[in-house]
Design an enzyme around this catalytic site. Structure first.
Site, PDB file in Angstrom:
ATOM      1  N   SER A  62      60.255  39.333  12.115  1.00  0.00           N
ATOM      2  CA  SER A  62      61.586  38.829  11.739  1.00  0.00           C
ATOM      3  C   SER A  62      61.917  37.643  12.634  1.00  0.00           C
ATOM      4  O   SER A  62      61.368  37.529  13.745  1.00  0.00           O
ATOM      5  CB  SER A  62      62.620  39.940  11.956  1.00  0.00           C
ATOM      6  OG  SER A  62      63.936  39.428  11.867  1.00  0.00           O
ATOM      7  N   TYR A  92      66.718  46.594  17.220  1.00  0.00           N
ATOM      8  CA  TYR A  92      65.918  46.014  16.131  1.00  0.00           C
ATOM      9  C   TYR A  92      65.120  44.814  16.644  1.00  0.00           C
ATOM     10  O   TYR A  92      63.913  44.708  16.400  1.00  0.00           O
ATOM     11  CB  TYR A  92      66.829  45.603  14.974  1.00  0.00           C
ATOM     12  CG  TYR A  92      66.101  45.015  13.780  1.00  0.00           C
ATOM     13  CD1 TYR A  92      65.302  45.817  12.962  1.00  0.00           C
ATOM     14  CD2 TYR A  92      66.220  43.667  13.447  1.00  0.00           C
ATOM     15  CE1 TYR A  92      64.640  45.275  11.856  1.00  0.00           C
ATOM     16  CE2 TYR A  92      65.567  43.120  12.351  1.00  0.00           C
ATOM     17  CZ  TYR A  92      64.776  43.936  11.560  1.00  0.00           C
ATOM     18  OH  TYR A  92      64.121  43.395  10.462  1.00  0.00           O
TER      19      TYR A  92
END
Ligand SMILES: NC(=O)c1ccc[n+]([C@@H]2O[C@H](COP(=O)([O-])OP(=O)(O)OC[C@H]3O[C@@H](n4cnc5c(N)ncnc54)[C@H](OP(=O)(O)O)[C@@H]3O)[C@@H](O)[C@H]2O)c1
Length: 268
Positions: free
Chosen positions: A143, A156
């Protein structure tokens, strides 16, 4: 009589929605047989049937919860023992976007187990046969939050930072082999991940959000172009090069063997 598929089988984790479902479609359209992995087996079944009919490839679904060690082991055994497998797309992921103390231990565990542990174990499982054949591809979905941290993305971002570093290390290890390892760093993409994360997709500035189809098509174009690191929505490719150059300079700068002068210590 069934013929051997020379492109082999691609294993796509998290194929029941979002990016994984698009990867499944695009890889089937290229002629890969598929093994689709996720918890929602009904969705996988519907997708498997439609892709098999549409593209004439063999598609199988494995129901597995990648936060459960026994299920990860089952998928790992498939990766270790099925010689038709030529590609692993480590796409399954979960996200809770909240301050640390508002993120329950269960949510932290899920991110850790799915984003980090399962991705690592599945890579370990497939690598020996790829090395033996000197052929194969691993696509790891990280990501832009591998590179960036928001006050609500602490855990995350940490898990996706792991994916980035694990993948970058593998790329160095396997640089002189026929094995391709691609790191994909999507930015905001319109999938179910957002609503599940606690930040509704509808709250995002829609101008900053890419479709899952565009994201996967760009990432596969990057793979075809031999990109090791693919940032599907970043126009200026030199930004990554500048980031990587700064990283190398920082690493080299740490190799001085003495405390920096700003700490006012006497050199020993
Ligand atoms: N959407 C974005 O903006 C964005 C941006 C950057 C990176 N990413 C990354 O892209 C990847 C794909 O996410 P997405 O955006 O496509 O989200 P998504 O639509 O929510 O898809 C996530 C997939 O992961 C699977 N999954 C989740 N937990 C699992 C578990 N315990 N066991 C097995 N499978 C599990 C889900 O299947 P089941 O629920 O059926 O198990 C689903 O197929 C993730 O790694 C995510 O971190 C997304």
């Amino acid at each position: 009589m069934s013929s051997v598929n020379t492109l082999g089988t691609a294993v796509v984790t998290g194929a029941s929605s979002g990016l994984g479902a698009v990867y499944a479609d695009r890889l089937a359209s290229r002629g890969h047989d598929l093994i689709l992995v996720a918890r929602r087996v009904e969705r996988l079944g519907v997708l498997a049937k439609s892709l098999a009919e549409k593209y004439g490839v063999a598609v199988r679904a494995i129901a597995a919860d990648l936060s459960v060690p026994e299920d990860v082991s089952r998928v790992a055994t498939e990766l270790e023992t099925n010689p038709s497998i030529t590609m692993l797309v480590n796409n399954a992921g979960v996200s809770t976007l909240a301050p640390v103390l508002d993120t329950t231990k269960d949510k932290v565990d899920a991110m850790d187990k799915v984003n980090v542990t399962a991705l690592t174990e599945l890579t370990y499982a497939v690598l020996p046969q790829f090395k033996q054949r000197n052929h194969g591809a691993i696509i790891n979905i990280a990501s832009v939050l591998s590179l960036h941290i928001l006050p609500i993305s602490t855990v995350y971002s940490a898990t996706k930072g792991y994916v980035m570093n694990f993948t970058r290390g593998l790329q160095q290890e396997l640089a002189d082999t026929g094995i391709t390892v691609q790191l994909v760093l999507p930015a905001s993409t319109a999938t179910e991940l957002w609503d599940l994360s606690g930040v509704p997709l509808a709250q995002l500035d829609q101008a900053t959000v890419m479709s899952a189809q565009d994201c996967v098509d760009a990432a596969l174009a990057g793979l075809d172009q031999g990109e090791l690191v693919t940032l599907p929505s970043v126009e200026d490719k030199t930004l990554w090069e500048q980031f990587d150059t700064a990283r190398l300079a920082l690493f080299a700068g740490g190799r001085s063997g003495k405390p920096a002068s700003r700490y006012g210590l006497k050199n020993t």
